[in-house]
Design a protein around this motif. Sequence first.
Motif, PDB file in Angstrom:
ATOM      1  N   ARG A  18       0.839  -1.207   0.000  1.00 16.95           N
ATOM      2  CA  ARG A  18       0.000   0.000   0.000  1.00 16.95           C
ATOM      3  C   ARG A  18       0.868   1.250   0.000  1.00 16.95           C
ATOM      4  O   ARG A  18       0.623   2.192  -0.765  1.00 16.95           O
ATOM      5  CB  ARG A  18      -0.929  -0.028   1.220  1.00 16.95           C
ATOM      6  CG  ARG A  18      -1.720   1.234   1.445  1.00 16.95           C
ATOM      7  CD  ARG A  18      -2.854   1.387   0.505  1.00 16.95           C
ATOM      8  NE  ARG A  18      -3.621   2.592   0.864  1.00 16.95           N
ATOM      9  CZ  ARG A  18      -4.399   3.221   0.025  1.00 16.95           C
ATOM     10  NH1 ARG A  18      -4.568   2.772  -1.200  1.00 16.95           N
ATOM     11  NH2 ARG A  18      -5.053   4.289   0.419  1.00 16.95           N
ATOM     12  N   GLN A  20       3.963   1.498  -1.033  1.00 13.71           N
ATOM     13  CA  GLN A  20       4.611   1.563  -2.344  1.00 13.71           C
ATOM     14  C   GLN A  20       3.663   2.163  -3.373  1.00 13.71           C
ATOM     15  O   GLN A  20       4.053   3.008  -4.178  1.00 13.71           O
ATOM     16  CB  GLN A  20       5.054   0.177  -2.815  1.00 13.71           C
ATOM     17  CG  GLN A  20       6.244  -0.382  -2.100  1.00 13.71           C
ATOM     18  CD  GLN A  20       6.555  -1.816  -2.545  1.00 13.71           C
ATOM     19  OE1 GLN A  20       5.886  -2.394  -3.400  1.00 13.71           O
ATOM     20  NE2 GLN A  20       7.581  -2.392  -1.940  1.00 13.71           N
ATOM     21  N   ALA A  21       2.418   1.731  -3.346  1.00 19.09           N
ATOM     22  CA  ALA A  21       1.415   2.232  -4.289  1.00 19.09           C
ATOM     23  C   ALA A  21       1.229   3.737  -4.134  1.00 19.09           C
ATOM     24  O   ALA A  21       1.184   4.470  -5.136  1.00 19.09           O
ATOM     25  CB  ALA A  21       0.082   1.518  -4.060  1.00 19.09           C
ATOM     26  N   SER A  25       2.257   5.809  -7.428  1.00 19.32           N
ATOM     27  CA  SER A  25       1.106   6.307  -8.199  1.00 19.32           C
ATOM     28  C   SER A  25       0.257   7.239  -7.332  1.00 19.32           C
ATOM     29  O   SER A  25      -0.933   6.980  -7.107  1.00 19.32           O
ATOM     30  CB  SER A  25       0.254   5.140  -8.688  1.00 19.32           C
ATOM     31  OG  SER A  25       1.006   4.247  -9.463  1.00 19.32           O
ATOM     32  N   GLY A  66      -0.207  -7.465  -5.954  1.00 18.37           N
ATOM     33  CA  GLY A  66      -1.333  -6.617  -6.312  1.00 18.37           C
ATOM     34  C   GLY A  66      -2.451  -6.747  -5.306  1.00 18.37           C
ATOM     35  O   GLY A  66      -2.584  -7.787  -4.651  1.00 18.37           O
ATOM     36  N   PHE A  88      -4.148  -1.838  -7.213  1.00 18.01           N
ATOM     37  CA  PHE A  88      -2.736  -1.559  -7.506  1.00 18.01           C
ATOM     38  C   PHE A  88      -2.019  -2.862  -7.815  1.00 18.01           C
ATOM     39  O   PHE A  88      -2.232  -3.871  -7.139  1.00 18.01           O
ATOM     40  CB  PHE A  88      -2.037  -0.877  -6.323  1.00 18.01           C
ATOM     41  CG  PHE A  88      -0.587  -0.570  -6.594  1.00 18.01           C
ATOM     42  CD1 PHE A  88      -0.220   0.495  -7.410  1.00 18.01           C
ATOM     43  CD2 PHE A  88       0.414  -1.362  -6.053  1.00 18.01           C
ATOM     44  CE1 PHE A  88       1.118   0.762  -7.678  1.00 18.01           C
ATOM     45  CE2 PHE A  88       1.753  -1.099  -6.312  1.00 18.01           C
ATOM     46  CZ  PHE A  88       2.107  -0.031  -7.127  1.00 18.01           C
ATOM     47  N   LYS A  90       2.053  -4.095  -8.759  1.00 19.37           N
ATOM     48  CA  LYS A  90       3.454  -3.669  -8.871  1.00 19.37           C
ATOM     49  C   LYS A  90       3.810  -3.449 -10.343  1.00 19.37           C
ATOM     50  O   LYS A  90       3.435  -4.273 -11.184  1.00 19.37           O
ATOM     51  CB  LYS A  90       4.396  -4.729  -8.276  1.00 19.37           C
ATOM     52  CG  LYS A  90       4.416  -4.765  -6.785  1.00 19.37           C
ATOM     53  CD  LYS A  90       5.482  -5.752  -6.316  1.00 19.37           C
ATOM     54  CE  LYS A  90       5.749  -5.545  -4.843  1.00 19.37           C
ATOM     55  NZ  LYS A  90       6.912  -6.319  -4.418  1.00 19.37           N
ATOM     56  N   ARG A  94       2.827  -5.797 -14.122  1.00 18.23           N
ATOM     57  CA  ARG A  94       1.699  -5.346 -14.947  1.00 18.23           C
ATOM     58  C   ARG A  94       1.735  -6.021 -16.309  1.00 18.23           C
ATOM     59  O   ARG A  94       2.751  -6.529 -16.744  1.00 18.23           O
ATOM     60  CB  ARG A  94       1.735  -3.826 -15.094  1.00 18.23           C
ATOM     61  CG  ARG A  94       1.454  -3.144 -13.761  1.00 18.23           C
ATOM     62  CD  ARG A  94       1.487  -1.649 -13.833  1.00 18.23           C
ATOM     63  NE  ARG A  94       1.295  -1.107 -12.486  1.00 18.23           N
ATOM     64  CZ  ARG A  94       1.571   0.122 -12.131  1.00 18.23           C
ATOM     65  NH1 ARG A  94       2.047   0.978 -13.021  1.00 18.23           N
ATOM     66  NH2 ARG A  94       1.376   0.514 -10.885  1.00 18.23           N
TER      67      ARG A  94
END
Length: 171
Positions: A18, A20-21, A25, A66, A88, A90, A94
Motif C-alpha cells: 500500500r 509503495q502504491a 502512483s 497486487g 494496484f 506492482k 503489470r
Amino acid sequence: MEIRHLNGTDAIRYRTLRLQALQMSPEAFGSSYEEEKDAPLEQYISKLESDVAFTFGAFDNQELIGTVTFVKETKRKLKHRGSIFALFVKPDKRKLGVANALIKEVINKANELKVIEQIYLSVVASNIAAKNLYSKFGFHTFALEKHALKMENQYFDEEHMVLFLPLQKES
C-alpha cells in the motif's frame, strides 16, 4: 499466481505494498503516503478483518504483487451497492493479467453476496489502461468529476464508473 482474500495475518505485506502504491502512483489514490506512512499496523489489521470491506491480494510465489478492495454498503437503501477501491499492481508485474484477475475476484465476491446489483469505482481520467480494464468488464462512465484530486498545483479529473450486475435469485 494465486488470488485470495487477505486477512489480519497479511497486514505487514499489505501495508508495505500500500505504501509503495501511494509513492509510485500518488495521483491514483485519494489518500497520500504522508497520511498513511505512520499509521499503526493495527489500522491495517482492522481493515483486513472488516465485515464490510474485502481486500484481495494477488501472490506470485508468496510475494504480494497486487491488491484491490471491495466495500459493500451497509445502509438499508444502499445495500444493493458496493465500491471498488485501491486497485494496484506492482509495475514489474503489470500486463500479466493480475489486475484482470483481481477485478474478476471482486465481481465474483459481489455475486456471491447475492444482494449486490451495482459496483462503483472512480478512476483518474487520464489512466487509459485502467479505464480499458474496467470497460472490458462492462463498467461504464456515468460522470466526470473535474479537479477531483489536487496534488500541489496539479489537478486530476476522475471518471465515476458503474457495473450493473444481473439480478440474483435466491435458491
